[in-house]
Design a protein around this motif. Structure first.
Motif, short mmCIF file in Angstrom:
data_model
loop_
_atom_site.label_atom_id
_atom_site.label_comp_id
_atom_site.label_asym_id
_atom_site.label_seq_id
_atom_site.Cartn_x
_atom_site.Cartn_y
_atom_site.Cartn_z
N THR A 189 0.86 -1.19 0.00
CA THR A 189 0.00 0.00 0.00
C THR A 189 0.89 1.23 0.00
OG1 THR A 189 -0.17 0.38 2.40
CG2 THR A 189 -1.71 -1.22 1.42
N CYS A 225 2.65 -2.43 4.22
CA CYS A 225 1.73 -1.29 4.34
C CYS A 225 2.53 -0.01 4.53
CB CYS A 225 0.77 -1.50 5.51
SG CYS A 225 -0.37 -2.87 5.21
N ALA A 226 2.78 0.67 3.42
CA ALA A 226 3.56 1.91 3.49
C ALA A 226 2.68 3.14 3.30
CB ALA A 226 4.65 1.88 2.42
N ALA A 227 1.37 2.94 3.10
CA ALA A 227 0.48 4.08 2.85
C ALA A 227 0.32 4.94 4.09
CB ALA A 227 -0.88 3.57 2.39
N VAL A 257 -2.35 6.32 5.53
CA VAL A 257 -3.82 6.27 5.51
C VAL A 257 -4.36 7.34 6.47
CG1 VAL A 257 -5.82 4.78 5.89
CG2 VAL A 257 -3.62 3.78 5.20
N ALA A 258 -5.37 8.09 6.02
CA ALA A 258 -5.97 9.11 6.90
C ALA A 258 -6.59 8.39 8.10
CB ALA A 258 -7.04 9.89 6.15
N ASP A 259 -6.29 8.88 9.28
CA ASP A 259 -6.82 8.22 10.48
C ASP A 259 -8.32 8.46 10.63
OD1 ASP A 259 -4.49 7.00 11.51
OD2 ASP A 259 -3.73 8.98 12.04
N PRO A 315 -10.84 2.65 9.08
CA PRO A 315 -10.28 1.33 9.40
C PRO A 315 -8.76 1.38 9.37
CG PRO A 315 -11.17 1.37 7.16
CD PRO A 315 -11.57 2.66 7.81
N ASP A 316 -8.11 0.62 10.24
CA ASP A 316 -6.66 0.50 10.21
C ASP A 316 -6.32 -0.70 9.33
OD1 ASP A 316 -3.95 -0.21 10.81
OD2 ASP A 316 -4.07 1.15 12.52
N ILE A 317 -5.80 -0.42 8.16
CA ILE A 317 -5.59 -1.49 7.17
C ILE A 317 -4.52 -2.47 7.64
CG2 ILE A 317 -4.87 -1.92 4.77
CD1 ILE A 317 -6.12 0.96 4.24
N LEU A 318 -3.41 -1.90 8.15
CA LEU A 318 -2.32 -2.77 8.63
C LEU A 318 -2.82 -3.70 9.74
CD1 LEU A 318 0.70 -3.54 8.83
CD2 LEU A 318 0.99 -1.58 10.37
N GLY A 341 4.76 -3.29 8.50
CA GLY A 341 4.19 -1.95 8.65
C GLY A 341 5.27 -0.90 8.70
N PHE A 342 4.87 0.33 8.63
CA PHE A 342 5.79 1.46 8.74
C PHE A 342 5.42 2.29 9.95
CE2 PHE A 342 8.72 2.12 5.16
CZ PHE A 342 8.47 0.94 4.48
N LYS A 350 4.22 -0.32 18.62
CA LYS A 350 3.30 -0.32 17.46
C LYS A 350 3.22 -1.70 16.82
CE LYS A 350 2.79 3.42 15.28
NZ LYS A 350 3.02 4.65 14.54
N LYS A 369 -0.38 -3.42 16.45
CA LYS A 369 -0.97 -3.68 15.14
C LYS A 369 -0.98 -5.17 14.81
CE LYS A 369 -0.73 0.82 13.54
NZ LYS A 369 -1.56 1.62 12.66
O1 C5P Z 1 -0.64 4.19 13.60
P1 C5P Z 1 0.24 4.73 12.53
O2 C5P Z 1 -0.50 5.53 11.47
O3 C5P Z 1 1.47 5.44 13.02
O4 C5P Z 1 0.80 3.40 11.82
C1 C5P Z 1 1.50 3.44 10.63
C2 C5P Z 1 1.36 2.14 9.92
O5 C5P Z 1 0.01 1.72 9.91
C3 C5P Z 1 1.76 2.23 8.47
O6 C5P Z 1 2.24 0.97 8.07
C4 C5P Z 1 0.43 2.54 7.79
O7 C5P Z 1 0.45 2.14 6.42
C5 C5P Z 1 -0.53 1.72 8.60
N1 C5P Z 1 -1.89 2.28 8.71
C6 C5P Z 1 -2.94 1.64 8.05
N2 C5P Z 1 -4.22 2.11 8.17
C7 C5P Z 1 -4.49 3.17 8.94
C8 C5P Z 1 -3.44 3.85 9.61
C9 C5P Z 1 -2.15 3.37 9.47
O8 C5P Z 1 -2.68 0.65 7.34
N3 C5P Z 1 -5.73 3.60 9.04
#
Ligand code: C5P
Length: 414
Positions: free
Chosen positions: A202, A280-282, A284-286, A314-317, A333-334, A348, A352
């Motif tokens: 991602t 998962c490098a995206a 993603v908007a929290d 949703p938290d994809i990771l 994850g990143f 983290k 996660k």
């Molecule tokens: O919690 P935080 O945003 O710091 O975590 C970063 C990691 O979680 C990254 O790998 C990011 O791609 C992933 N992430 C995700 N979905 C989200 C928030 C973060 O996959 N909603």
């Protein structure tokens, strides 16, 4: 890796002018212990730091210093010097040597040999931290990488002060490992060692709509994730890149699924499973706006600004990591952190539920915020690896090789 990887390998070591040149003496000894033959070119500046006598004693070969040493040119010219090597190693690679290499400049035996060679080249940079971070050096580094030059290090020095610190040359053991890695990778040449492995990456930001024309977003460029997808595909992995909106061209050999929102990103990821590895490098908007308006919200004269209520995305990771069916065997994850980088990343990883976390140190004192460079720590079940200050592309390549090592079980710590 077996010790015989370097047996009878012919290394041409070009010693540049920097205090780190002394480490080359140890490197030569270690290379010879592994059965390699080491020839050396000592630049004029390099000879200010180590003597031809100590270099020659350790290599057991003549030390080549001057382009115009006619006797020696007659015995073995610079073309012959590079032709008779399996790998050229430049250590320390000074800012000046890197600039000359990137631009094809010559002027002495070292640079002439480097321009005349068709053999692979590995460089171990070392210089003042400001010189390293300067745009010119970074441009040269990008060019050298595009030209296929391999890079080891540099490592961060004990930087009392950003202005005067050094990025240190990689240690002899690290350079030795990079040389061994080079020869083991060459064994893969044309073989695509990740063939048969499915990868999901991602990348980029997400756009969360407020109404049909407005959205919430962040500044992620997507560069790191695109570089990772490229590096995995280059090693032969069947790679799907789920990307938020970016300005980047699709990486060659990668299936790109373009999405806008976090929910779309999650759905595209789930539709791409099963995979062997998910990265998962995206960014993603929290949060997203709870109800996005179907019509553009009008700015009426005198009316108060709209109340936007945010709800969690949703938290994809975490979702992928906690799947019961189709959970990828390796989930990476990143984490971008500004303080207690490793401590926060370790927490983290647990929270996660992923296997590895690539922790990116974006604290102001690294001077890398917003730049092309990353200081990265890889957190695995067994501990942490501190990677040197590297361009994003180099981080991607190193991560791809680390994933390869994991799947080929070469790496006991994976
Ligand atoms: O919690 P935080 O945003 O710091 O975590 C970063 C990691 O979680 C990254 O790998 C990011 O791609 C992933 N992430 C995700 N979905 C989200 C928030 C973060 O996959 N909603």
């Amino acid at each position: 890796m077996s010790d015989s990887a370097l047996q009878n390998r012919r290394i041409l070591l070009i010693i540049g002018g920097g205090i780190a040149a002394y480490k080359c003496l140890e490197l030569i000894r270690r290379l010879r212990d592994k059965g390699a033959r080491v020839r050396t070119i000592l630049t004029e500046a390099g000879a200010q730091f180590v003597t031809p006598l100590s270099v020659g004693t350790l290599t057991g070969e003549p030390v080549f210093q001057s382009l115009f040493d006619l006797t020696r040119e007659a015995e073995i010219g610079h073309i012959e010097l590079s032709r008779d090597a399996d790998l050229l190693v430049v250590a320390p690679a000074t800012a000046d040597l890197m600039a000359k290499m990137a631009n094809g400049l010559t002027g002495d035996l070292a640079t002439t040999t480097l321009l005349a060679t068709d053999k692979p080249v590995l460089i171990a940079p070392a210089m003042n931290v400001r010189m390293w971070a300067h745009r010119a050096t970074q441009r040269n580094l990008e060019q050298l990488m595009a030209d296929g030059v391999e890079i080891v290090g540099p490592n961060e020095g004990p930087m009392a002060c950003n202005e005067y610190g050094f990025v240190r040359m990689a240690e002899p053991a690290e350079i030795l490992a990079a040389i061994e890695q080079h020869f083991s990778e060459n064994a893969f040449k044309g073989e695509l060692p990740l063939k048969g492995i499915k990868a999901l990456v991602t990348s980029g930001p997400t756009h969360e709509p407020i109404d049909p024309v407005r959205y919430l977003a962040n500044r992620s460029s997507g560069k790191q994730g695109y570089a990772i997808a490229t590096a995995l595909a280059r090693l032969g992995a069947e790679t799907v890149l789920v990307s938020g909106p970016t300005n980047l061209p699709p990486p060659p050999g990668v299936t790109v699924k373009n999405v806008e929102t976090a929910r779309e990103m999650l759905a595209a990821c789930e539709a791409s499973l099963p995979v062997d590895v998910a990265v998962c490098a995206a960014a993603v908007a929290d949060w997203r706006v709870d109800v996005d308006a179907t019509q553009k919200i009008k700015k009426e004269a005198g009316a108060k600004a709209p109340d936007l209520r945010l709800i969690e995305n949703p938290d994809i990771l975490a979702t992928i990591s906690k799947l019961t069916a189709n959970r990828p065997p390796l989930v990476v994850g990143f984490a971008a952190e500004t303080e207690k980088v490793v401590e926060h990343a370790v927490a983290k990883r647990a929270r996660k539920g992923c296997d590895w976390i690539v922790a990116n140190d974006v604290s102001p004192e690294t001077g890398v915020m917003g730049g092309e460079l990353n200081t990265v720590h890889l957190i695995t079940r067994d501990g942490q690896e501190d990677w040197p200050l590297l361009p994003k592309q180099a981080v991607a390549e190193r991560l791809a090789r680390r994933i390869l090592a994991h799947f080929t079980n070469k790496d006991k710590n994976a």
